[in-house]
Every structure is written in structure tokens, then in C-alpha cells.
Scaffold this motif. Sequence first.
Motif, PDB file in Angstrom:
ATOM      1  N   GLU A 220       0.878  -1.290   0.025  1.00  0.00           N
ATOM      2  CA  GLU A 220       0.133   0.035   0.040  1.00  0.00           C
ATOM      3  C   GLU A 220       0.899   1.242   0.185  1.00  0.00           C
ATOM      4  OE1 GLU A 220      -3.950  -1.890   2.272  1.00  0.00           O
ATOM      5  OE2 GLU A 220      -2.468  -0.817   3.304  1.00  0.00           O
ATOM      6  N   LYS A 221       1.960   1.359   0.667  1.00  0.00           N
ATOM      7  CA  LYS A 221       2.666   2.111   0.751  1.00  0.00           C
ATOM      8  C   LYS A 221       3.631   2.734  -0.682  1.00  0.00           C
ATOM      9  CE  LYS A 221       3.983   3.409   5.507  1.00  0.00           C
ATOM     10  NZ  LYS A 221       4.762   3.712   6.444  1.00  0.00           N
ATOM     11  N   GLU A 222       3.925   1.554  -1.384  1.00  0.00           N
ATOM     12  CA  GLU A 222       4.395   1.827  -2.623  1.00  0.00           C
ATOM     13  C   GLU A 222       3.502   2.368  -3.533  1.00  0.00           C
ATOM     14  OE1 GLU A 222       6.000  -1.873  -4.059  1.00  0.00           O
ATOM     15  OE2 GLU A 222       7.519  -2.048  -2.567  1.00  0.00           O
ATOM     16  N   ILE A 223       2.311   1.900  -3.439  1.00  0.00           N
ATOM     17  CA  ILE A 223       1.176   2.371  -4.113  1.00  0.00           C
ATOM     18  C   ILE A 223       0.943   4.159  -4.049  1.00  0.00           C
ATOM     19  CG2 ILE A 223      -1.633   2.509  -4.550  1.00  0.00           C
ATOM     20  CD1 ILE A 223      -1.441  -0.537  -4.038  1.00  0.00           C
ATOM     21  N   LEU A 224       0.985   4.395  -2.796  1.00  0.00           N
ATOM     22  CA  LEU A 224       0.964   5.851  -2.387  1.00  0.00           C
ATOM     23  C   LEU A 224       2.161   6.486  -2.569  1.00  0.00           C
ATOM     24  CD1 LEU A 224      -0.318   5.304   1.488  1.00  0.00           C
ATOM     25  CD2 LEU A 224      -1.704   6.359  -0.860  1.00  0.00           C
ATOM     26  N   GLU A 225       3.245   6.018  -2.634  1.00  0.00           N
ATOM     27  CA  GLU A 225       4.489   6.831  -3.181  1.00  0.00           C
ATOM     28  C   GLU A 225       4.305   7.062  -4.633  1.00  0.00           C
ATOM     29  OE1 GLU A 225       7.629   4.177  -2.034  1.00  0.00           O
ATOM     30  OE2 GLU A 225       7.730   4.659   0.116  1.00  0.00           O
ATOM     31  N   ARG A 226       3.894   6.039  -5.332  1.00  0.00           N
ATOM     32  CA  ARG A 226       3.860   6.374  -6.668  1.00  0.00           C
ATOM     33  C   ARG A 226       2.634   7.584  -7.347  1.00  0.00           C
ATOM     34  NH1 ARG A 226       4.598   0.588  -6.988  1.00  0.00           N
ATOM     35  NH2 ARG A 226       2.126   0.238  -7.046  1.00  0.00           N
ATOM     36  N   ALA A 227       1.529   7.164  -6.607  1.00  0.00           N
ATOM     37  CA  ALA A 227       0.470   8.163  -6.802  1.00  0.00           C
ATOM     38  C   ALA A 227       0.872   9.497  -6.143  1.00  0.00           C
ATOM     39  CB  ALA A 227      -0.777   7.430  -6.057  1.00  0.00           C
TER      40      ALA A 227
ATOM     41  N   LEU B 118      -4.698  13.391  -6.831  1.00  0.00           N
ATOM     42  CA  LEU B 118      -3.989  12.144  -5.958  1.00  0.00           C
ATOM     43  C   LEU B 118      -5.116  11.110  -6.165  1.00  0.00           C
ATOM     44  CD1 LEU B 118      -2.294  10.779  -3.993  1.00  0.00           C
ATOM     45  CD2 LEU B 118      -3.317  11.982  -2.142  1.00  0.00           C
ATOM     46  N   GLN B 119      -6.309  11.549  -6.258  1.00  0.00           N
ATOM     47  CA  GLN B 119      -7.506  10.293  -6.310  1.00  0.00           C
ATOM     48  C   GLN B 119      -7.471   9.862  -7.618  1.00  0.00           C
ATOM     49  OE1 GLN B 119     -10.176   9.500  -3.736  1.00  0.00           O
ATOM     50  NE2 GLN B 119      -9.460   7.594  -5.102  1.00  0.00           N
ATOM     51  N   ASN B 120      -7.229  10.555  -8.617  1.00  0.00           N
ATOM     52  CA  ASN B 120      -7.156  10.138  -9.875  1.00  0.00           C
ATOM     53  C   ASN B 120      -5.924   8.997 -10.140  1.00  0.00           C
ATOM     54  OD1 ASN B 120      -9.383  11.314 -10.826  1.00  0.00           O
ATOM     55  ND2 ASN B 120      -8.095  13.159 -11.719  1.00  0.00           N
ATOM     56  N   LYS B 121      -4.791   9.458  -9.460  1.00  0.00           N
ATOM     57  CA  LYS B 121      -3.727   8.484  -9.558  1.00  0.00           C
ATOM     58  C   LYS B 121      -3.696   7.329  -8.921  1.00  0.00           C
ATOM     59  CE  LYS B 121      -0.892  11.139 -12.246  1.00  0.00           C
ATOM     60  NZ  LYS B 121      -0.367  10.811 -13.591  1.00  0.00           N
ATOM     61  N   LEU B 122      -4.376   7.206  -7.870  1.00  0.00           N
ATOM     62  CA  LEU B 122      -4.757   6.140  -6.919  1.00  0.00           C
ATOM     63  C   LEU B 122      -5.642   5.203  -7.809  1.00  0.00           C
ATOM     64  CD1 LEU B 122      -5.167   7.696  -3.550  1.00  0.00           C
ATOM     65  CD2 LEU B 122      -3.275   5.947  -4.158  1.00  0.00           C
ATOM     66  N   ASN B 123      -6.820   5.856  -8.286  1.00  0.00           N
ATOM     67  CA  ASN B 123      -7.645   4.986  -9.176  1.00  0.00           C
ATOM     68  C   ASN B 123      -7.150   4.145 -10.236  1.00  0.00           C
ATOM     69  OD1 ASN B 123      -9.833   5.950  -7.545  1.00  0.00           O
ATOM     70  ND2 ASN B 123     -10.410   7.543  -9.203  1.00  0.00           N
ATOM     71  N   ASN B 124      -6.033   4.898 -10.752  1.00  0.00           N
ATOM     72  CA  ASN B 124      -5.020   4.339 -12.204  1.00  0.00           C
ATOM     73  C   ASN B 124      -4.584   3.143 -11.494  1.00  0.00           C
ATOM     74  OD1 ASN B 124      -5.946   6.075 -13.784  1.00  0.00           O
ATOM     75  ND2 ASN B 124      -4.408   7.416 -13.605  1.00  0.00           N
ATOM     76  N   GLU B 125      -3.633   3.411 -10.322  1.00  0.00           N
ATOM     77  CA  GLU B 125      -3.017   2.274  -9.334  1.00  0.00           C
ATOM     78  C   GLU B 125      -4.129   1.059  -9.233  1.00  0.00           C
ATOM     79  OE1 GLU B 125       0.229   1.904  -8.715  1.00  0.00           O
ATOM     80  OE2 GLU B 125       0.985   3.852  -9.402  1.00  0.00           O
TER      81      GLU B 125
END
Length: 504
Positions: free
Chosen positions: A57-64, A82-89
Motif C-alpha cells: 500500500e505504501k508503494e502505491i501511495l508513493e507512486r500516486a 491524488l485520487q485519479n492517480k490512485l484510481n489508476n493504480e
Amino acid sequence: MNRRNSKEENGITLLALSITIIILLILAGITIAGLTGKNGLINNTEEAKKQTEIANEKEILERATAGAMAQDSRGNIKKENLQNKLNNETGEGKTEVSDVGEEFEVLFTDSNRYYAIDKNGNIGNAEEFIEDKNPGDITKDQNGNTVDGSIEHPYEIWCIEDLVVFSNLVNGEGIELKDGKAVKIEDAKGFDGEYVVLKRSLNFKSKYSYADSERTDFGDINGNAEDGNILMNEMTTGSGFKPIGRVENYNYFYFKGNFDGENNSINNLYKNGFFGYISNAEIKNIKLYSQFKNRRGLVNEASGNIIINNCHNFINVGKFDYENNGRYAGIISFNAGDIVIINCSNHGKITGSGYAIGGIIGYSTAMGKIYISNTYNTGEINFDESGISYSGAGGLIGLNYYENSSIEINNCYNTGNITGKAVYKGNIIGNARILDNIINNSYIVKNENIDILGAGSYTGNVEVKTIEEIKTQEFVDILNQNILDKENWNRWYLGTDKFPTCEK
């Protein structure tokens, strides 16, 4: 007869199988406790799985987060980016971004874990989103079982509603919730000799710290009856959270029990500090953080026999514009009792005027004993206006008023600058007023023209160190070698800011 024999054979077979399994486990060096105990194989496997999920989860957050910052010309994080980047992930609906002022919070809906992300993109620790089934009722545990405030079954605080009710009960005002219904509090409860525990970290600006952040049944808490009484607004605007314990017309409402923060934190505390008035109480294992300046830190006023253990203030403390004098400190603003402070620290800037300011204790009028050990201050101490003739500003203590009291300090250090217009300024004590202070195995970073004590004298040893020397493992080793009471003193280690810390 055949049926009976068949049952006996089956019983023998099952018994033999059970014995075989136990023998195999013994041969493998594994006991049942080794499988299911706190440190057992099963629990260790579950913990390893959890840590793997958190790392992912932290890796996903770092990239987003990096992607969201790259989308802005100034490198700022915007909620929608940030929400859009997380949706992509992760796909839509798998995460939820909330704006909580100075930070964002991201909830992973599958794991029910959330993380704070500051404006610089730093990601905080994983926090569990825990649903409190009985918000506003501290006599119920997480599963709805009754607790009675004993050491075995302490009252439990799981959400902001519980914390508000705890304050209301001590202060003898407002409501508590019983079976989800508001019940007016008729009498104050001092919790004399009882136990209260904080079961998780709480953040006044996070909706995940409330059972319902938009509820209005607590009414007007912050002194603004026209703001809709939404609970989160009540906690973060106006006068904000009401400290635990108060005084009205010389009638004192004290907390007199035992509070254990269980190494959790209170975040974004608003304006007035945490405890108001305590007497014959023990406070331990709590950390305070806030983006807001507060009038007080951990405790406004203490009397009687007091123990403060493993408490740490990171809030900037100081006067507000309309206040002309006072007492300010990170741990105890005003002390009128016999007090033990151990394993504590202040990191916030302390600003004030009038009588006294200090990193740990501001002003003490106790005729008894002040004992401070394994404690330190890194915050600046700034007495910003001219004070009374005996005003004091000190790294640990601002002013000790009574000449027949006693002070003992062991294994402490101060690196905070002592500045401003106090009449007496000291790296350890501003104005001690007594000649028999005991200060052993303590350390300071020398402030120009400021001595160890601004007034008074001491016996013992205080050494001058540079910041560079203090931020070393060698200095940590010295502090640990000085520990006299290994049962009650925390061991030191280098913190993330490289200052030696004894936080648990």
C-alpha cells in the motif's frame, strides 16, 4: 456388539492420531502455544502478511503521490489529482482521499487501513479504521462488554465521541451517550483511583477518528451556537475541545485517576491543551501533535501527588493576543503538587510572558518535591515580553517559587534556545530561588550569556555539549549508562530527527 467395537476402534484411531500429531509437534519443537500464542507461528504468519500488505500500500501511495505532485507546476498535491492517480493504480472505489487541512488521508477500502500524507509528500504510518459500536459510552469495550474502570477492565476511549464524553464527565457538563441516546450529565466524575485507556491514536481533523464526524447531538462545545454544531467543526474551530478538568468560580473539577495513552497520539489538538486540571493522578504513554498553536500542552494545572511518565509534546505552546501574563510549558504549565516527571520530552516552541515558561514545567508553587528524570527539551523557549521581577524562562523549568521546596533532576538534557525578556534565564532552570537543587548527569547546549540556572545554585554535574555531539550514538550510550532505575526508566535511542529520545 459390532457397532460398539466399531465405535471403540474409531475412538482409538482418533486418539492415536491426536497423540501422533502431538508427538510430531514436540519433535518439531513446536507447542500449541507456539502455534497460537502471541508470538506463535500462526500469528507471526498473519503479522508477516499484514506487513507485506502495508508495504504494498505504501508503494502505491508513493507512486500516486509522486504522480500527483508532478501534475502541478509548483509540485503541490491536489486532492483530485491524488485520487485519479490512485484510481489508476488500484481501480475505482478501492481508495478514498480526504482533505484534512495540512494533510491528506487515504483509506484503502479492502484493508480498512488509512495513511496520512503531508504537503511535502511524506507518508505516515498505517492506521486501522476501527468502528466503535458504542461511541460516546466509555463503559463499553469495542465488543460491547461492560468495563468498570478497574485496572483489569479500564474505561476505553476508541473515538473522538468517547474523548468528548470523558472530558464532559470530568467537567460535569454536557452529555454522554447510552445505547445511542444523549443523556445529560448531572454530576462531575473525578475518576478517583480509576483507570482510563486510549485505545488508538485520534485526530480531530480526521473523519476516521469519529464514529460520525457530522453528528450534532453534542451541541455547542466551541462557544459558537450558530455554526451548526457539527462535531468536527466544534473540535477544530472557536474554543475547540474542552480540556479534561476545569475551574469555575473557584470550584475545581479535577481528573484524579490514571490515564494510559498506550503509546497512542492525539493529533490536531485545538487551542486549549489536553488536560485542564488534575490532582493525585497519573498520566502516561501519550503524544500530542497539532498544526495549531495551543495555550497549554499536556496539563494546565497539577496538584497533589502527580506522576507523568512517557509523555511527549510536539505542539507549539504560547499565549494568544489578549493574554497579558501566564505560565506556559509543554508538559505542566502550573505545578502545585509533589510531582514525578520521567521519560518525557518537549519539542514544541514555548512562547509566553508574565510569570514563567519552560520546556517541561512553566511555573511551580509546590512546597514539596519536583523530580524530573530521563527527560529532555529541544523546543525554543521565548519569553517575549518583560515580566514580573522574578520571572523565569528555562529549558526544563521556568520558575520555582517557594524557597523551601526541592528539585532533583537526573539524566536530562536541553538543546532549546532560551531567548527573550525574562528577568532570569537558565538552560536547565530559569529561576530556582533555592540553593540546594540537585542536578546529576545532565547536559546542555550552551546558550550565550545564559548559565545552567538563572537564579539559585545546585550540586551535581551538568556538562556542555555541542549539537553535533548530542546527535550521536556515543551520547545515547552515555545516557543509557546513567540509568539508575532500569524498571521505570526508558532506554534511549536516536530518533528520526537524530536527537536521542526515550519515547516508547
